[in-house]
Motif scaffolding. Sequence first.
Motif, mmCIF file in Angstrom:
data_model
loop_
_atom_site.group_PDB
_atom_site.id
_atom_site.type_symbol
_atom_site.label_atom_id
_atom_site.label_comp_id
_atom_site.label_asym_id
_atom_site.label_seq_id
_atom_site.Cartn_x
_atom_site.Cartn_y
_atom_site.Cartn_z
ATOM 1 N N ARG A 143 0.833 -1.110 0.100
ATOM 2 C CA ARG A 143 -0.048 0.144 0.078
ATOM 3 C C ARG A 143 0.838 1.284 -0.021
ATOM 4 O O ARG A 143 2.093 1.250 0.257
ATOM 5 N N ASP A 144 0.203 2.167 -0.361
ATOM 6 C CA ASP A 144 1.145 3.670 -0.472
ATOM 7 C C ASP A 144 1.390 4.136 0.922
ATOM 8 O O ASP A 144 2.333 4.958 1.136
ATOM 9 N N LYS A 175 -1.170 11.137 -6.526
ATOM 10 C CA LYS A 175 -1.532 12.021 -5.301
ATOM 11 C C LYS A 175 -1.559 11.376 -3.872
ATOM 12 O O LYS A 175 -0.975 11.859 -2.909
ATOM 13 N N GLY A 176 -2.149 10.325 -4.226
ATOM 14 C CA GLY A 176 -2.081 9.431 -2.862
ATOM 15 C C GLY A 176 -0.816 8.920 -2.178
ATOM 16 O O GLY A 176 -0.335 9.028 -0.940
ATOM 17 N N LEU A 177 -0.074 8.609 -3.275
ATOM 18 C CA LEU A 177 1.440 8.428 -2.611
ATOM 19 C C LEU A 177 2.052 9.507 -2.251
ATOM 20 O O LEU A 177 2.993 9.481 -1.188
ATOM 21 N N GLY A 224 3.497 9.532 -9.201
ATOM 22 C CA GLY A 224 3.109 9.321 -10.616
ATOM 23 C C GLY A 224 3.756 8.208 -11.265
ATOM 24 O O GLY A 224 4.524 7.445 -10.564
ATOM 25 N N TYR A 225 3.652 8.227 -12.585
ATOM 26 C CA TYR A 225 4.070 7.071 -13.389
ATOM 27 C C TYR A 225 5.295 7.474 -14.174
ATOM 28 O O TYR A 225 5.608 8.636 -14.116
ATOM 29 N N GLY A 248 7.911 6.340 -6.631
ATOM 30 C CA GLY A 248 7.495 5.063 -6.045
ATOM 31 C C GLY A 248 7.311 3.997 -6.937
ATOM 32 O O GLY A 248 8.269 4.101 -8.178
ATOM 33 N N ASP A 249 6.834 3.032 -6.977
ATOM 34 C CA ASP A 249 6.599 1.971 -7.927
ATOM 35 C C ASP A 249 6.200 2.400 -9.150
ATOM 36 O O ASP A 249 6.378 1.364 -10.093
#
Length: 374
Positions: A143-144, A175-177, A224-225, A248-249
Amino acid sequence: MKKHVLTGVAAGLLAALLASSAYAQIKVGVGSPITGSDAAFGAQIRNGAEQAAADINASGGVLGQKLELSVGDDAGDSKQGRSVANKFVGEGVTFVVGHFNSAVTMPASDVYNEAGVLEISPGSTNPQITERGYPLLFRTCGRDDQQGAVAAKFLVEHAKGKKIAIIHDKSTYGKGLADEARKGLAAAGVKEVMYEGLNKGEKDFSAMVSKIKSVDADIIFFGGYFTEGGLLVRQMRDQGVKAIIMGGDGIASQEFASIAGPGVEGSLMTFPPDPRKRPEAAAVVKAFESKGYNPETYTLYSYATVQVLKQAIEKAKSTDPTAVAKALREAGPFQSVIGDLAFDAKGDVTRADYTVYEWRKGPDGKVTYVQIGD
């Protein structure tokens, strides 16, 4: 006359046999972004699921039945994700591997929940996905709030006195991360010098780079990605900005380095320990590599998701989604290429193992991600 009767009986038996054969399939939907900006991740999820299903079917299937996959392209779009979910339900799919993007999994899971379809996501990390209490919803990834905390801890320990800017792509995941990392920094008394959002799908981030310059940021935490993250790095370097980006991932793909260019060296990211290096994954990794495919990031998470589904069906001795969900929560841990997995009451994996990577140039001149955290 007798011959005609026998012929009719034989034809009827053949039709029944064929119908039984057609029925003796466990229909599994694979939902991922086959097209769109996140297609690299979509390919990983599809390839992982297809290889796992092929391996399982070759060894006898599940409860004497074969896994029959139906692939749906959600393009990383929430509306298309809902359409894919409705397509799967219409096809009689009872289990789903997917989706990847959290913004897609949220609406798609509403459809599955109503239809009684069990869903296991290999890559959707937003905490709210499992906080809604859907009994048939699980994930094999973390989870983030977990990886955001790891990122914040790393920055607090290794970037003391540095100016940190936080940028996200306004997506459910991004945004969550970013917000989770921001919480972690705030808890340690660190205040960011900038908090901004950019639009997923945009190509020109010159205005954002100017803002980064204006606050003289040393580090950019990016939620983001890889497409937008890579473009942001490239355009920062083009404008002389040397700030290091940490993501992140969502940037855990070689596509990130390809888009970012040489300036990607030194970038950081959070992701679990490389599943390709686990002993449990050796044979599967070798099989992928023999086909010229690098099973990075979510490929093995998808493979593991199908493995877990198989074992849960066998533990339940049933293909009923409710019975399988009960087995997932109660009959673990389940063996997989990413290690043993068990699930809590919410449907989350009980093992959280995010660590930190740095993008470095190897002896072959290729820049890739190397684990630097514990």
